[in-house]
Design an enzyme around this catalytic site. Structure first.
Site, mmCIF file in Angstrom:
data_model
loop_
_atom_site.group_PDB
_atom_site.id
_atom_site.type_symbol
_atom_site.label_atom_id
_atom_site.label_comp_id
_atom_site.label_asym_id
_atom_site.label_seq_id
_atom_site.Cartn_x
_atom_site.Cartn_y
_atom_site.Cartn_z
ATOM 1 N N ASP A 399 0.879 -1.159 0.000
ATOM 2 C CA ASP A 399 0.000 0.000 0.000
ATOM 3 C C ASP A 399 0.923 1.217 0.000
ATOM 4 O O ASP A 399 2.084 1.123 0.392
ATOM 5 C CB ASP A 399 -0.873 -0.027 1.262
ATOM 6 C CG ASP A 399 -1.688 1.233 1.419
ATOM 7 O OD1 ASP A 399 -2.249 1.690 0.418
ATOM 8 O OD2 ASP A 399 -1.739 1.770 2.537
ATOM 9 N N LYS A 400 0.445 2.365 -0.458
ATOM 10 C CA LYS A 400 1.323 3.539 -0.497
ATOM 11 C C LYS A 400 1.264 4.335 0.799
ATOM 12 O O LYS A 400 2.238 4.404 1.550
ATOM 13 C CB LYS A 400 0.956 4.454 -1.676
ATOM 14 C CG LYS A 400 1.895 5.672 -1.786
ATOM 15 C CD LYS A 400 1.473 6.619 -2.872
ATOM 16 C CE LYS A 400 0.289 7.461 -2.468
ATOM 17 N NZ LYS A 400 0.606 8.450 -1.396
ATOM 18 N N THR A 548 -2.566 1.073 -4.698
ATOM 19 C CA THR A 548 -3.000 2.242 -3.940
ATOM 20 C C THR A 548 -4.318 2.814 -4.451
ATOM 21 O O THR A 548 -4.645 2.678 -5.638
ATOM 22 C CB THR A 548 -1.917 3.340 -3.983
ATOM 23 O OG1 THR A 548 -2.379 4.497 -3.303
ATOM 24 C CG2 THR A 548 -1.562 3.715 -5.416
ATOM 25 N N GLY A 549 -5.015 3.457 -3.564
ATOM 26 C CA GLY A 549 -6.249 4.149 -3.935
ATOM 27 C C GLY A 549 -5.986 5.562 -4.393
ATOM 28 O O GLY A 549 -6.895 6.263 -4.841
ATOM 29 N N ASP A 595 -1.459 -0.827 6.017
ATOM 30 C CA ASP A 595 -1.580 -0.253 7.359
ATOM 31 C C ASP A 595 -2.575 -1.004 8.231
ATOM 32 O O ASP A 595 -2.768 -0.679 9.386
ATOM 33 C CB ASP A 595 -1.933 1.233 7.299
ATOM 34 C CG ASP A 595 -3.263 1.491 6.602
ATOM 35 O OD1 ASP A 595 -4.017 0.522 6.382
ATOM 36 O OD2 ASP A 595 -3.549 2.651 6.279
ATOM 37 N N ASP A 599 -6.710 -1.809 4.242
ATOM 38 C CA ASP A 599 -6.123 -2.938 3.521
ATOM 39 C C ASP A 599 -6.510 -4.295 4.110
ATOM 40 O O ASP A 599 -5.973 -5.321 3.691
ATOM 41 C CB ASP A 599 -4.599 -2.813 3.530
ATOM 42 C CG ASP A 599 -4.134 -1.505 2.935
ATOM 43 O OD1 ASP A 599 -4.539 -1.203 1.802
ATOM 44 O OD2 ASP A 599 -3.386 -0.778 3.607
#
Length: 704
Positions: A399-400, A548-549, A595, A599
């Site tokens: 994830d970013k 990522t979103g 995190d 997620d």
């Protein structure tokens, strides 16, 4: 942190101040408080579970002491038994026989059999009751046969007694078990040290502002606590007054003291610096950070791994092989006419040699050591199976926001017009200090780091969808979005703005009496160790993927800086698990790193779920591994530790199994005609030696 939410109100086109106001912040705070209250419904079950873990741990420590005591006492009893044994005297070339010595030998051996053999006899009963015979049954069988035969020999005067072999077998087995249990207990001492970090008393501030010392165990959520300079923080909480720097190195591994002020979180067990802090208790009991760390590690230590189950299966088969081999050995030597004494001696030796002590120790010690190494390095292993399979991972998905980045805005560019950078920043800092928005926090943090003067602000206004307005130094100051600038047709360097926007940065403009005096660009700060983590994965031939979103511009910019193999952007939380599923269907072994909040579905779907940051409810429920330090480089360490752990387990299993396969025929006497014969005592020595070797090998485990 959700990238969508982060940029919802602060994108490149619109510095939207709808979320820049206090009402939304208070709403978020209320939600968090409700969440905290809700989480406390689970306190009783968590408390019971933790208490069970503590009682199990204490029971294990008591067993270690019991084996130590039995070993020492049995060792003293063994000495006269050896001296009284006719076979030992013959071996030494002496004659210390006297009237009744065999009966004294019988009495001493009986005491040793009952006292020293009790743990094995009791363990055998428990195993047979559960219809799952194993190592304890095998040992009990061996010493029972040796004792019974020797007792008959004393009273019937037929054959030679085996009391000296009984004694050496019991003593060596007690020693082996003591070493094993002591090693396992020693591997988890890091948890005891964590528990010792917590002070027993806290300075409670009552409703009247008076201070009194109370037991930490009596604290409740919402209690106000005072921490003096140099004291340990007694429990988790949120600071509401005071400034200080807190040493969290023992908790999170962060070597640099962390500045704490109003609104910041403090962790129980960390050490306060030179300032005075007042905070309100946010978590109690098992909900505290430290309690969760201890519980997670204990759960991991108690969970059985696939390799451990393989060892258990091998041990069970070896037990049956030992029984069959012992019976065949006895029958064969009887048929060959070697006599009952010799046949029993061979059968007993086979059983001793076949005892799967080293095999039973092969993987638990490695498990304990690897869990301890992980805990010391901030790697909390919840799922042993997933951890062991981490060695097979060939794709790591990140994830970013909050994973590769810190999840907080930081200033990257400042362009001042007719002012210095510090002058521009001081004005923006003074206005934004009234807001709780992430953009505002980024500007305020930069202002504090530069020790800039904060001007007095009046007539503060939130402009929904536009920005902020206030009076500073008798001038109207506005901190606004690009959208506002375009709407009001203010001139600005559009090309530079576009360049910043292409890099995924958020830009805010500062106006003084409607005149542009500069603009500030911010972005989510990339973690220092993220690039090193990606590069190391490349060296290990492991693919890196960002999922990522966030929008494509931001994701591509971060992906380019970190040299990530694949970037997948603008993915909704519920779609992330589908992307993970697609990768798995392609035959990839996937680790998902996030995190632990948005997620969660993808963490659960991946072959290995890794949560950045410990303590969140979702992370505990869904992730296989928690990274306490929120360090992307620890993802690499997990894979390396998994590879090293598996290698050690296989080494130990090969040693233990191979030892039994070689020693069994020798114990049965297949080389008897060549003059090679292993006695029961020598068999016990060799078997315990293999146990020690397995234990030492486990201790050499390390992250390569």
């Amino acid at each position: 942190m959700s990238e969508n939410n982060m940029h919802k109100g602060h994108n490149q086109e619109d510095h939207n101040m709808k979320e820049h106001n206090h009402s939304n912040h208070e709403h978020d705070k209320s939600l968090q408080e409700n969440k905290d209250d809700h989480s406390q419904h689970d306190d009783h079950s968590q408390h019971d579970q933790n208490k069970h873990g503590e009682s199990h741990h204490d029971h294990h420590a008591m067993m270690v002491e019991d084996f130590k005591k039995r070993f020492i006492i049995s060792l003293f009893i063994m000495v006269p038994i050896l001296l009284l044994s006719p076979m030992i005297q013959m071996f030494l070339g002496v004659d210390w026989r006297f009237t009744g010595d065999s009966y004294l030998l019988f009495v001493l051996s009986t005491i040793l059999f009952i006292y020293g053999g009790k743990p094995f006899l009791k363990g055998a009963v428990d195993e047979l009751k559960s219809k799952n015979p194993g190592m304890m049954t095998l040992i009990a069988f061996a010493i029972s046969v040796a004792y019974s035969y020797s007792a008959i020999a004393v009273f019937t005067k037929i054959g030679s007694d085996f009391f000296w072999e009984l004694a050496t077998l019991i003593v060596i087995m007690l020693l082996g078990h003591w070493i094993e249990m002591k090693s396992v207990l020693g591997a988890s001492r890091a948890l005891d040290e964590l528990l010792k970090l917590m002070p027993e008393e806290a300075h409670l501030i009552d409703e009247n502002g008076n201070q009194k010392d109370v037991p930490v165990s009596s604290l409740k959520t919402g209690d106000a606590i005072l921490v003096k300079p140099g004291e340990k923080i007694p429990i988790d909480g949120d600071v509401f007054d005071g400034n200080s720097e807190v040493n969290e190195s023992m908790i999170t591994g962060e070597s640099v003291p962390v500045a704490k002020a109003s609104g910041d979180e403090v962790i129980g067990g960390s050490i306060n610096g030179e300032g005075v802090l007042k905070f309100k208790v946010s978590k109690v009991g098992d909900a505290t950070f430290l309690s969760q760390v201890v519980r997670l590690v204990r759960e991991a230590q108690e969970s059985k791994s696939q390799t451990q189950r393989l060892a258990d299966l091998a041990a069970k088969w070896l037990f049956y092989i030992a029984i069959v081999a012992g019976t065949i050995t006895f029958s064969s030597w009887m048929v060959l006419g070697k006599g009952v004494a010799f046949a029993i001696e061979r059968a007993v030796t086979v059983i001793i040699i076949s005892c799967p002590h080293a095999l039973g120790l092969a993987t638990p010690l490695v498990t304990a050591v690897s869990t301890s190494i992980g805990a010391k390095n901030g790697l909390l292993i919840r799922n042993r199976n997933a951890f062991e399979n981490a060695r097979k991972v060939n794709s790591v998905v990140f994830d970013k926001t909050g994973t590769l980045t810190e999840g907080a805005f930081g200033i990257t560019d400042i362009r001042a017009i007719d002012k210095t950078e510090d002058e521009l920043l001081a004005i923006a800092y003074s206005v934004e200090s009234n807001s709780e928005h992430p953009i505002a926090k980024g500007i305020v943090n930069e202002g504090k780091q530069r020790n800039l003067k904060q001007f007095e602000v009046s007539d503060y206004l939130n402009l929904p969808g536009k920005g902020l307005q206030a009076t500073v130094n008798n001038k109207k100051v506005m901190v606004v979005s690009p959208g506002y600038m375009k709407l009001q047709k203010h001139d600005f360097n559009f090309e530079h703005y576009e360049e910043l926007a292409e890099q995924g940065k958020t830009v805010v403009f500062v106006l003084e009496d409607d005149k542009l005096i500069g603009y500030i660009a911010l972005s989510d700060i990339i973690r220092d160790t993220a690039k090193e983590a990606i590069n190391t994965l490349k060296e290990m031939h492991i693919e890196s993927i960002m999922l990522t979103g966030d929008n494509h511009k931001v994701a591509s910019y971060v992906g380019k800086i970190l040299s990530i193999d694949t970037v997948i952007a603008e993915v909704l939380p519920q779609e992330k698990s589908d992307k993970i599923d697609d990768l798995i269907k392609q035959g990839k072994k996937v680790a998902m790193t996030g995190d632990g909040v948005n997620d969660a579905p993808s963490l659960a779907k991946a072959d290995l779920g890794i949560a950045i940051g410990a303590g969140t409810d979702v992370a505990i429920e869904t992730a296989d591994i928690i990274l306490v330090k929120s360090n992307p480089l620890d993802v690499v360490n997990i894979i390396k530790l998994s590879k090293a752990t598996y290698k050690k387990m296989i080494q130990n299993l090969i040693w233990a199994t191979g030892y039994n396969l070689i020693a069994l025929p020798l114990a049965a006497g297949v080389l008897y005609n060549q003059g090679i014969l292993i006695s029961p005592a020598l068999g016990a020595v060799f078997m315990s030696l293999s146990t020690v070797i397995v234990a030492i090998n486990a201790k050499f485990l390390k992250i390569d």
